[in-house]
Design a protein around this motif. Structure first.
Motif, mmCIF file in Angstrom:
data_model
loop_
_atom_site.group_PDB
_atom_site.id
_atom_site.type_symbol
_atom_site.label_atom_id
_atom_site.label_comp_id
_atom_site.label_asym_id
_atom_site.label_seq_id
_atom_site.Cartn_x
_atom_site.Cartn_y
_atom_site.Cartn_z
ATOM 1 N N MET A 1 45.161 37.397 48.014
ATOM 2 C CA MET A 1 45.906 36.512 47.113
ATOM 3 C C MET A 1 46.386 35.267 47.845
ATOM 4 N N LYS A 2 46.776 35.417 49.112
ATOM 5 C CA LYS A 2 47.185 34.264 49.910
ATOM 6 C C LYS A 2 46.015 33.298 50.096
ATOM 7 N N ARG A 3 44.840 33.854 50.340
ATOM 8 C CA ARG A 3 43.665 32.992 50.527
ATOM 9 C C ARG A 3 43.306 32.275 49.224
ATOM 10 N N ALA A 4 43.422 32.981 48.108
ATOM 11 C CA ALA A 4 43.133 32.355 46.815
ATOM 12 C C ALA A 4 44.111 31.218 46.543
ATOM 13 N N MET A 5 45.381 31.444 46.852
ATOM 14 C CA MET A 5 46.385 30.401 46.645
ATOM 15 C C MET A 5 46.123 29.208 47.565
ATOM 16 N N ASP A 6 45.726 29.487 48.800
ATOM 17 C CA ASP A 6 45.439 28.407 49.750
ATOM 18 C C ASP A 6 44.245 27.579 49.280
ATOM 19 N N LEU A 7 43.191 28.242 48.781
ATOM 20 C CA LEU A 7 42.026 27.521 48.279
ATOM 21 C C LEU A 7 42.375 26.684 47.054
ATOM 22 N N PHE B 1 44.306 35.112 37.792
ATOM 23 C CA PHE B 1 44.838 33.755 37.696
ATOM 24 C C PHE B 1 44.631 32.984 38.991
ATOM 25 N N LEU B 2 44.932 33.632 40.121
ATOM 26 C CA LEU B 2 44.741 32.966 41.403
ATOM 27 C C LEU B 2 43.263 32.735 41.695
ATOM 28 N N GLU B 3 42.429 33.711 41.360
ATOM 29 C CA GLU B 3 41.000 33.553 41.634
ATOM 30 C C GLU B 3 40.389 32.457 40.762
ATOM 31 N N THR B 4 40.848 32.355 39.515
ATOM 32 C CA THR B 4 40.368 31.282 38.645
ATOM 33 C C THR B 4 40.769 29.920 39.202
ATOM 34 N N TYR C 1 47.184 43.253 33.290
ATOM 35 C CA TYR C 1 46.088 43.734 34.136
ATOM 36 C C TYR C 1 45.547 42.617 35.020
ATOM 37 N N ALA C 2 45.537 41.381 34.494
ATOM 38 C CA ALA C 2 44.973 40.252 35.239
ATOM 39 C C ALA C 2 45.751 39.945 36.507
ATOM 40 N N PHE C 3 47.000 40.396 36.598
ATOM 41 C CA PHE C 3 47.769 40.193 37.822
ATOM 42 C C PHE C 3 47.314 41.141 38.935
ATOM 43 N N PHE C 4 46.516 42.152 38.603
ATOM 44 C CA PHE C 4 46.111 43.156 39.584
ATOM 45 C C PHE C 4 44.595 43.285 39.721
ATOM 46 N N GLY C 5 43.834 42.540 38.896
ATOM 47 C CA GLY C 5 42.387 42.646 38.972
ATOM 48 C C GLY C 5 41.712 41.315 38.674
ATOM 49 N N TYR D 1 36.118 36.985 34.221
ATOM 50 C CA TYR D 1 34.786 36.767 33.662
ATOM 51 C C TYR D 1 34.265 37.990 32.898
ATOM 52 N N ASP D 2 35.060 39.045 32.842
ATOM 53 C CA ASP D 2 34.632 40.238 32.118
ATOM 54 C C ASP D 2 34.764 40.016 30.612
ATOM 55 N N SER D 3 34.184 40.912 29.849
ATOM 56 C CA SER D 3 34.112 40.724 28.392
ATOM 57 C C SER D 3 35.405 41.087 27.669
ATOM 58 N N TYR D 4 36.358 41.715 28.349
ATOM 59 C CA TYR D 4 37.581 42.169 27.670
ATOM 60 C C TYR D 4 38.265 41.028 26.927
#
Length: 227
Positions: free
Chosen positions: A60-66, A94-97, A155-159, A163-166
């Motif tokens: 998560m730190k790396r995602a935030m840094d990017l 959210f962070l990965e997006t 759930y999005a805060f933990f996974g 891009y999944d269909s949910y």
């Protein structure tokens, strides 16, 4: 589940929530110690002996840094794993997006979630017992879809499920539901349903995904008379 119970039990929330809270408390007390310890690593990652929580925190730190270093275009869709530890995901949609698609991609992702949610809340108000177009069926469907969106957000805060269909299946349901609701209101208004009494008679007769028993009985009687 809590949101759905809260919305579906207006007027009797106290008598409904008390037993649920008691059962939840019993389940927490009866849960195995390792399970509770595992949950505690969410708030205290350093206590995880498997090092899994620490790795998730680092992702998560790396995602935030990017996201901060590349706020416009990000690193490209599906490319975060290149910058992660052992080709892992960020464990936070959210962070990965934000890391992959930049700030504009994150805004678009949030709009996809909260725009339908806002429409569902409006439909819930309109179809409540004291609303402009009372309809118990639509009211509970809107509450169920809202609860599903909230479950996705949690759930999005933990996974990494952006891009999944949910989500996109829920959006499709919400858009179709809104269009059905708008079409039925338009049809009822075209029939001159202006007073609360006439609106209540015009709208609930045609349900969202079903017809009421009274409507079907009147329909069957009409068929018999015509024959």
């Amino acid at each position: 589940c809590g949101l759905l119970v809260w919305k579906a039990t207006r007027g009797r929330r106290l008598t409904t929530l008390l037993p649920i809270l008691v059962v939840a408390a019993v389940l927490l007390v009866a849960a195995p110690g390792k399970y509770m310890l595992r949950l505690s690593t969410i708030f205290n990652p350093e206590t995880d002996t498997t090092n899994s929580a620490q790795e998730r925190q680092e992702h998560m730190k790396r995602a935030m840094d990017l996201a901060i270093r590349r706020p416009i275009v990000g690193v490209g869709i599906g490319n975060f794993h290149i910058y992660a530890i052992n080709e892992m995901r960020a464990h936070n949609a959210f962070l990965e997006t934000a890391a992959e698609l930049g700030v504009f991609g994150l805004i678009a992702f949030l709009l996809i979630i909260f725009a339908p949610l806002r429409s569902l809340m409006r439909i819930e108000r309109e179809t409540a017992a004291n609303g402009a177009w009372p309809d118990p069926g639509k009211n509970i469907v809107s509450a169920c879809l809202q609860a599903s969106f909230v479950a996705f957000v949690i759930y999005a805060f933990f996974g990494s499920i952006q891009y999944d269909s949910y989500l996109y299946s829920l959006v499709a349901f919400a858009v179709a539901f809104r269009r059905i609701h708008a079409a039925e209101i338009h049809a009822a208004a075209g029939n001159g349903a202006k007073s609360p009494e006439s609106k209540a008679m015009a709208c609930p007769a045609g349900g969202t995904l079903w017809r009421s028993r009274e409507f079907l009985e009147r329909r069957l009687k009409g068929i018999k008379v015509s024959r």
